[in-house]
Design a protein around this motif. Structure first.
Motif, mmCIF file in Angstrom:
data_model
loop_
_atom_site.group_PDB
_atom_site.id
_atom_site.type_symbol
_atom_site.label_atom_id
_atom_site.label_comp_id
_atom_site.label_asym_id
_atom_site.label_seq_id
_atom_site.Cartn_x
_atom_site.Cartn_y
_atom_site.Cartn_z
ATOM 1 N N UNK A 200 12.672 -49.620 61.389
ATOM 2 C CA UNK A 200 12.442 -50.568 62.478
ATOM 3 C C UNK A 200 12.335 -51.993 61.947
ATOM 4 N N UNK A 201 11.488 -52.202 60.933
ATOM 5 C CA UNK A 201 11.320 -53.547 60.382
ATOM 6 C C UNK A 201 12.606 -54.069 59.756
ATOM 7 N N UNK A 202 13.325 -53.175 59.076
ATOM 8 C CA UNK A 202 14.567 -53.602 58.443
ATOM 9 C C UNK A 202 15.607 -53.977 59.489
ATOM 10 N N UNK A 203 15.648 -53.222 60.570
ATOM 11 C CA UNK A 203 16.590 -53.543 61.642
ATOM 12 C C UNK A 203 16.266 -54.903 62.254
ATOM 13 N N UNK A 204 14.978 -55.181 62.457
ATOM 14 C CA UNK A 204 14.577 -56.471 63.026
ATOM 15 C C UNK A 204 15.033 -57.613 62.130
ATOM 16 N N UNK A 205 14.784 -57.469 60.841
ATOM 17 C CA UNK A 205 15.158 -58.530 59.898
ATOM 18 C C UNK A 205 16.667 -58.735 59.851
ATOM 19 N N UNK A 206 17.427 -57.647 59.832
ATOM 20 C CA UNK A 206 18.882 -57.780 59.780
ATOM 21 C C UNK A 206 19.447 -58.317 61.093
ATOM 22 N N UNK B 259 21.212 -62.737 59.725
ATOM 23 C CA UNK B 259 22.475 -62.105 59.303
ATOM 24 C C UNK B 259 22.645 -62.004 57.790
ATOM 25 N N UNK B 260 22.111 -62.958 57.031
ATOM 26 C CA UNK B 260 22.251 -62.888 55.573
ATOM 27 C C UNK B 260 21.570 -61.652 55.002
ATOM 28 N N UNK B 261 20.549 -61.169 55.697
ATOM 29 C CA UNK B 261 19.803 -59.997 55.238
ATOM 30 C C UNK B 261 20.691 -58.748 55.246
ATOM 31 N N UNK B 262 21.734 -58.762 56.055
ATOM 32 C CA UNK B 262 22.606 -57.593 56.171
ATOM 33 C C UNK B 262 23.335 -57.302 54.866
ATOM 34 N N UNK B 263 23.394 -58.296 53.997
ATOM 35 C CA UNK B 263 24.044 -58.089 52.699
ATOM 36 C C UNK B 263 23.281 -57.081 51.850
ATOM 37 N N UNK C 126 24.597 -51.325 64.032
ATOM 38 C CA UNK C 126 23.162 -51.454 63.793
ATOM 39 C C UNK C 126 22.880 -51.954 62.374
ATOM 40 N N UNK C 127 23.835 -52.669 61.797
ATOM 41 C CA UNK C 127 23.666 -53.368 60.522
ATOM 42 C C UNK C 127 23.357 -52.434 59.369
ATOM 43 N N UNK C 128 23.879 -51.222 59.422
ATOM 44 C CA UNK C 128 23.661 -50.273 58.341
ATOM 45 C C UNK C 128 22.336 -49.544 58.409
ATOM 46 N N UNK C 129 21.612 -49.676 59.500
ATOM 47 C CA UNK C 129 20.317 -49.022 59.689
ATOM 48 C C UNK C 129 20.478 -47.867 60.672
#
Length: 995
Positions: free
Chosen positions: A578-584, A588-592, A605-608
């Motif tokens: 959940x937290x990782x999805x929020x951040x990504x 957008x840079x977090x998706x890296x 879902x940005x890899x989550x």
């Protein structure tokens, strides 16, 4: 060829799921296998459904036992034979009778007697359908008995109860739990033989190599057994077809009742209404759903005859016929609800009518259904062993002290690795966790079938005396049995109720088609409510946790809410997703940081991992499992008790496959942790999407018709919060809350313009009989002219009358309620009741000289607190001391990381344990403008400053921000007193009376 296999539904005896049995049979090269659970048929339908996926011949039956002593195994040759077995089993379970030593002569069945029983009974004659079962263990005895000559009656009976030693140990522990005995005292006679395992077919065949006729007999018997049911897309409707002798008779009855009641529902009937009725009746007949309407109609008619309150919900609310018959109270024509959404040519399941009754009446309603229809039973459900309960049971089995068990469960002072018995408790506690413990009764489901209920299942008799099938709603629907929902509480139908309120309160208002949700998705006003978390009353989106999530996500579109609806679930939260999805999502840079393969698989879902389907995607694309294997894993993740073992095996397979693909071990562990955390908690995307549709529908109604919508929320029992919260929302959106009026109000709350008249059902201490008499008299003979007129027309005690007066139900008279109370007491002569018999002439009323009386807003507020549980005005206006701070929730962003003092009306709070076991709280408050803000109370503060009661609190703390969401870390919490009731503090020299 195994004709005596047990699943976990040989309760507290078997150790394998039916799927594990099938998998084991394939592994062992078995071509014929019979599921024969002990005095139970819970697993039969699921076994037959899953057997189609395996290359073997499935046979079903029952292992009949008195205790653990086997009498015989009955195998079903046909569906009729299966029904006969179920009827025999049900009869004995209902009456708690032991099974006879000799099998009954049932049609289309085979009876298998264990060789030991035959020898003990010295049987010499056998019916055509009776056989003697010989196990490998007893094969050595056979040549020395006279039964070796019965070459046409001998069959292989190698029992299967477990796979290996671990299963056998679990079986023994289950027997101890069942008998409530120590493991050291478990009699050998109460457990299965250690050789009750499934051997490879070659080994089984070799054991009987000297007796080819036994193998041939066994094969022939099993080949003659074929029980067929159709599941899923191939199923047909198994519900009862008609009630009055034929389908046509049912339809004629339905049509007659519909046209007979049409003028009452539609006094100004026109061609359009008549055309709609004709179309619906024609569609109902063509789709074969006539009986479902007839049955529900008869149920509600009986309820009306007995004055049992009820509310009809479900998709049936789209039907004019259902509305006319009184099954529902929603007018689909007035609300423009499409019947085609309810019944269409592609639908195979019958209409969904959820009918709510009072918990006091539900058993009586159920009794009526059993007495009225032919093949009726309650729906079953499975109660499973939970880990903590298993640990306690196993601790008793091993003779461990209770204190040691308590410490182990609390994680204190105990190292399982240093204690042999604790290791065993932990090991087998995990293994047995999820096993079915017993079969129970579904909360509301009732089945009414065309064939006898025993065609599908044996039944048992719970304490309330209504027979109950042994399977649950999932396999029931899969085989074409669709339950009737008879509920013991009011459900939520906020949306439909709101539309109905709008239709009478704002008949000229333009209301969007509530099913045209695509327009709502593009409505920025609705999306703004999501991004700010202003969703009180919204379906699935009003809880503090959901509001916080949407604020952090800045949820502002359909897909974002679909994801939020799933990611709020414990699965994604427990795995840190959940937290990782929020951040990504926010950055957008977090998706890296996402693993490239995972990001490619789950780009949306940005890899989550967010949805249940993501398990299948990851297992197939990341781990390299086949889609079939991935689907097995996905089903295992659903948390169904019978697939727990699958998950354990798939973990090893998942990781081994990942290693072959060259993924780093750390990445493999991380991805598996995400997969595993989904077990039983993640939503399927389609499920989240369906929730989101309702969320947007409720948001649309809340934004454009807030007073009507919040009134509908109140009428449906509220939601996450207490009643006061939704009343305050009405006030926030410009509505005026008024107490009930005997000339205007109903049992539910109603809206006239922007005024909300609270219903009589909201008043504490008002009896249902009082409301029914009042409303019935008003409906029959018109409005009341005053208290005297009401007194003449309604049979009521003085206590109930005084309550009506105190809540303001007679304010239309223009006379103060305290003067009315004097008059009421005088008319009733200090509590006496007037005679029930009607009089030809009314007795003139004496006019009394009532003293001058005074009231004020504070007295009104205390009466409202007494009879409603909350004041109609803001609690801030009742404070004894004026607030020292005027800060509001909207001011928090201006004070980030600063100490503040703010006042808030307590909305809700939730306690949770920290990692070290200490209690902390999360609170939600509303400011003077009824805007919400949240608080965090860490353990030291939570212990020192406790929540006292509902009301306004003075809060001191520090404002903290995270991703645009602001909350207050509380330092101090002080409850604020309100002004005292003036009636308790009369001035000594007052010339006026304050009542």
């Amino acid at each position: 060829m195994y004709l005596n296999c047990h699943s976990q539904f040989s309760l507290r005896y078997g150790t394998l799921t039916e799927v594990q049995l099938l998998e084991l049979a394939v592994q062992m090269g078995v071509g014929y296998m019979a599921l024969t659970d002990i005095n139970n048929t819970s697993a039969t339908l699921n076994f037959l459904k899953n057997a189609t996926k395996f290359p073997l011949w499935p046979v079903v039956g029952v292992d009949f036992r008195n205790g653990v002593e086997q009498q015989y195994v009955l195998l079903a040759k046909t569906n009729l034979g299966f029904q006969n077995i179920n009827e025999f089993l049900s009869h004995h379970l209902h009456s708690n009778k032991e099974f006879p030593r000799t099998a009954p002569c049932l049609g289309d069945t085979f009876a298998i007697y264990p060789l030991e029983n035959v020898m003990e009974d010295q049987r010499v004659q056998f019916r055509d359908n009776e056989y003697i079962g010989v196990s490998i263990k007893n094969l050595r005895k056979l040549p020395f008995t006279k039964y070796i000559e019965h070459t046409d009656k001998l069959v292989i009976q190698q029992q299967v109860t477990f796979r290996h030693r671990t299963d056998f140990n679990a079986h023994r522990l289950l027997r101890c739990i069942d008998l409530n005995t120590l493991l050291s005292k478990l009699p050998k006679s109460e457990e299965a033989s250690p050789d009750a395992i499934m051997l490879p077919i070659e080994r089984l065949s070799d054991s009987f190599a000297d007796y080819p006729f036994i193998k041939e007999n066994t094969k022939r018997v099993m080949q003659r057994c074929k029980v067929d049911f159709f599941f899923g897309d191939q199923r047909t409707n198994q519900n009862q077809e008609h009630h009055f002798g034929s389908k046509n008779a049912d339809f004629e009855f339905l049509k007659k009742e519909c046209y007979g009641r049409l003028p009452k529902r539609y006094p100004h009937m026109n061609d359009s209404i008549l055309k709609r009725v004709v179309h619906e009746l024609d569609s109902i007949k063509k789709m074969g759903f006539v009986f479902d309407f007839v049955a529900n109609y008869l149920i509600v008619e009986n309820a009306r005859a007995n004055n049992w309150p009820h509310i009809g919900r479900g998709s049936g609310a789209n039907s004019v016929v259902a509305y006319i018959l009184g099954i529902t109270n929603v007018d689909p024509i007035e609300l423009n609800l499409y019947f085609e959404r309810f019944i269409n040519p592609y639908r195979i399941s019958p209409p969904d009518f959820d009918i709510d009754f009072s918990w006091r009446d539900r058993d009586s309603v159920t009794e009526f259904i059993f007495d009225t229809f032919g093949n009726v039973a309650l729906m079953g459900t499975y109660v499973t062993f939970q880990y903590r309960a298993v640990v306690r049971e196993l601790s008793k089995v091993f003779g461990m002290p209770k204190e040691q068990t308590d410490n182990f469960l609390a994680g204190r002072y105990v190292d399982p690795e240093k204690d042999k018995y604790l290791r065993l408790v932990r090991k087998y506690g995990k293994l047995i966790h999820g096993f079915p413990n017993y079969v129970s009764v579904h909360a509301c489901g009732i089945v009414i079938t065309e064939r006898p209920v025993e065609y599908f299942s044996a039944t048992f008799m719970p304490p309330k005396g209504f027979r109950t099938v042994m399977f649950d709603m999932n396999i029931a629907e899969d085989v074409g049995i669709f339950k009737f929902d008879i509920l013991a509480q009011r459900g939520l139908s906020k949306i439909m109720d709101c539309l109905e309120i709008i239709s009478y309160n704002q008949p000229n208002a333009v209301v969007e088609d509530i099913d045209n949700v695509y327009h709502f998705y593009r409505d920025q006003n609705l999306n703004d409510l999501l991004s700010t978390g202003d969703c009180i009353g919204g379906f699935y989106i009003e809880s503090p946790a959901m509001r916080v999530l949407m604020t952090k996500l800045r949820t502002n579109d359909y897909l974002g809410l679909v994801a939020a609806s799933s990611i709020i679930r414990p699965g994604p939260g427990n795995g840190g997703m959940k937290n990782e999805y929020i951040l990504r999502h926010r950055f957008p840079k977090r998706r890296a940081n996402a693993h490239p393969i995972m990001y490619d698989i789950l780009r949306e879902t940005y890899g989550v991992m967010v949805y249940q389907e993501d398990v299948l995607k990851v297992a197939h694309n990341f781990a390299g499992l086949t889609l079939a294997e991935a689907d097995v894993l996905r089903r295992g993740m659903r948390g169904k008790t019978r697939t727990k073992g699958v998950l354990l095996r798939m973990k090893d397979k998942f990781k081994a496959s990942c290693r072959r693909k060259g993924h780093p071990e750390r990445t493999i562990d991380d991805i598996w942790d995400q997969v595993e955390s989904f077990a039983g908690y993640a939503f399927a995307k389609g499920h989240s999407a369906s929730y989101t549709v309702e969320s947007y529908q409720s948001l649309y109604l809340k934004y454009y018709f807030p007073i009507e919508y919040m009134t509908a929320v109140l009428n449906n029992g509220g939601g996450f919060y207490r009643t006061e919260t939704y009343v305050n929302e009405i006030r926030k959106y410009g509505g005026t809350i008024l107490p009930p009026c005997v000339n205007t109000s109903d049992h539910p709350n109603i809206v006239i313009g922007k005024e909300v008249f609270l219903g009589f059902g909201m008043v504490k201490s008002i009896e249902n009989n009082t409301t029914e008499r009042l409303l019935s008299e008003r409906q029959l003979n018109g409005k009341f002219k005053g208290l005297a007129d009401f007194y003449d027309r309604v049979q009521i005690g003085v206590e109930q009358l005084v309550i009506l007066i105190k809540v303001g139900a007679f304010r239309f008279t223009g006379i103060g309620k305290h003067s009315l109370m004097w008059e009421a007491y005088l008319k009733h002569q200090k509590g006496g009741k007037k005679p029930k018999a009607p009089t030809l002439f009314k007795t003139p009323h004496i006019e009394y000289d009532i003293p001058e009386l005074e009231t004020n807003f504070l007295i009104e507020a205390y009466d409202q607190l007494e009879f409603f549980g909350f004041p109609f005005m803001s609690r801030f206006k009742l404070l004894k001391c004026k607030p020292s701070s005027q800060l509001l929730a909207n001011d928090l962003p201006n004070f980030d990381k600063q100490k503040i003092t703010i006042y808030g009306n307590l909305v809700t709070f939730k306690g949770t344990n920290t990692k070290n076991g200490k209690l902390m709280y999360f609170g939600t408050f509303a400011d003077a403008n009824n805007m919400f803000f949240d608080t965090v109370h860490f353990p030291k503060v939570a212990e020192k400053y406790r929540f006292q009661s509902r009301g306004v609190y003075k809060i001191k703390g520090t404002v903290m921000e995270e991703l645009g969401y602001y909350c207050i870390i509380v330092d101090q919490l002080h409850f604020q007193e309100i002004m005292p009731d003036p009636r308790s503090h009369l001035p000594e020299n007052s010339n006026k009376s304050i009542v």
